[in-house]
Design a protein around this motif. Structure first.
Motif: not given
Length: 358
Positions: A274-300
């Motif tokens: 499970g930890a290995t699968a989690g690490a793979a997902s982090v390196f695979g889609n962190t850019p999408l997570d950053v964009v998502k976070t910015r789009m949901q912030g107070l300055e979206a």
């Protein structure tokens, strides 16, 4: 007396002519035909048929005693329990990750790193500050995991073979479907509320007094649509997230079990996978997570849409900005996925003992 018919025995009776004598070739109902007869009929040798028969027998035995298909109801219940326990353990890492992603480079950065973020948060708000926004995630994590695992089992059950085995390509597609379902139903509104509550805490004059006050204010000002900011980015992020996690987890599980689908996995092994699968997902889609976070912030409101958000981040902050918060997210996600899969598997085992399903 001599004219009376003599009772026949098994060895002398009518069956004798049909080859039912003890020890005769046809006395065993399932006796395989001779090699010469099979060869004459063009059906291969006796050893080939014996191997084929043994293979079919082993497959049938594996289907009966192998890994049972998980009932979607059990998956929903087990997933909800696992999600609730997991978020209570790992939330501080999620808080730090979100703060670092919101600490935009366009303004003077407030935090110098993970340790500094934790230190300043505790100084300003105490230890409870690291759990600001927990309620929004806790209320959402239980149904989120329930939807995720329930959807995955509903999609994967018809795709499994007779032994309950799911091939890797299909696990990728089922994980993608599970991620999209949880994004639309649970994750997008939950993440929007979480990000707004955490971002509000950074303000000099916070507006929201708590979860329910924050929700009521957001809906009052922006409507229900205000809780669905960044839906496209969330669907992309969650879809790829779960696709990668379930793919890697299924890949490792199939490798570990090999040709024996009945082989049990120790919780420690499940946690490592499970930890290995989690690490793979982090390196695979962190850019999408950053964009998502910015789009949901107070300055979206600064961004026209998801694509414009990604373009502005790249233009103003450089490509490295897409991996802001990777380290705290890595620790949080690896722990998250390991805990969830372990608890999920153990709860399913428990439910199998008390909830009998076909």
């Amino acid at each position: 007396m001599s004219s009376l018919p003599k009772p026949f025995s098994v060895r002398e009776g009518p069956c004798e002519s049909s080859g039912a004598r003890r020890g005769s070739p046809s006395s065993t109902p399932h006796q395989l035909p001779s090699s010469s007869r099979l060869a004459a009929a063009g059906l291969g040798s006796l050893s080939d048929h014996r191997r084929s028969y043994a293979a079919r027998r082993n497959l049938a035995a594996a289907a009966v005693g192998g890994r049972k298909i998980t009932h979607p109801g059990k998956a929903i219940l087990a997933g909800g329990i696992a999600g609730g326990i997991e978020i209570c353990i790992t939330f501080p890492t999620e808080y730090v990750k979100t703060q670092l992603q919101l600490d935009e480079r366009a303004n003077p950065p407030r935090y110098r790193g993970i340790g500094d973020c934790v230190k300043l948060t505790v100084q300003d708000h105490g230890l409870r500050g690291l759990y600001r926004g927990l309620s929004s995630l806790l209320y959402g994590s239980i149904p989120k995991s329930a939807v995720r695992f329930g959807t995955f089992e509903m999609l994967s059950n018809p795709m499994r073979d007779a032994t309950g085995r799911l091939d890797n390509t299909r696990s990728l597609l089922c994980g993608l479907g599970a991620g999209i379902a949880e994004a639309i139903v649970i994750v997008c509104p939950m993440e929007t509320l979480k990000v707004k509550l955490i971002h509000d805490q950074c303000s000099l004059r916070p507006r929201y007094r708590g979860f329910f006050h924050g929700v009521s204010e957001i809906i009052r000002e922006q409507g229900v649509r205000g809780t669905y900011q960044g839906l496209t980015a969330t669907v992309l992020k969650q879809g790829t997230n779960q696709a990668i996690r379930f793919y890697v987890m299924n890949l490792l599980r199939n490798w570990y079990k090999g040709d024996d689908p009945r082989k049990e996995m120790h919780p420690i092994v499940t946690a490592m996978f499970g930890a290995t699968a989690g690490a793979a997902s982090v390196f695979g889609n962190t850019p999408l997570d950053v964009v998502k976070t910015r789009m949901q912030g107070l300055e979206a409101h600064r961004y026209k849409n998801t694509v414009d958000c990604a373009f502005q981040i790249l233009k103003q902050e450089g490509p490295q900005a897409f991996y802001k918060g990777t380290v705290p997210r890595l620790g949080r996600v690896c722990l998250d996925v390991a805990i969830v899969f372990v608890i999920y598997e153990e709860v399913v085992k428990l439910l199998n003992n008390v909830w009998k399903t076909q």
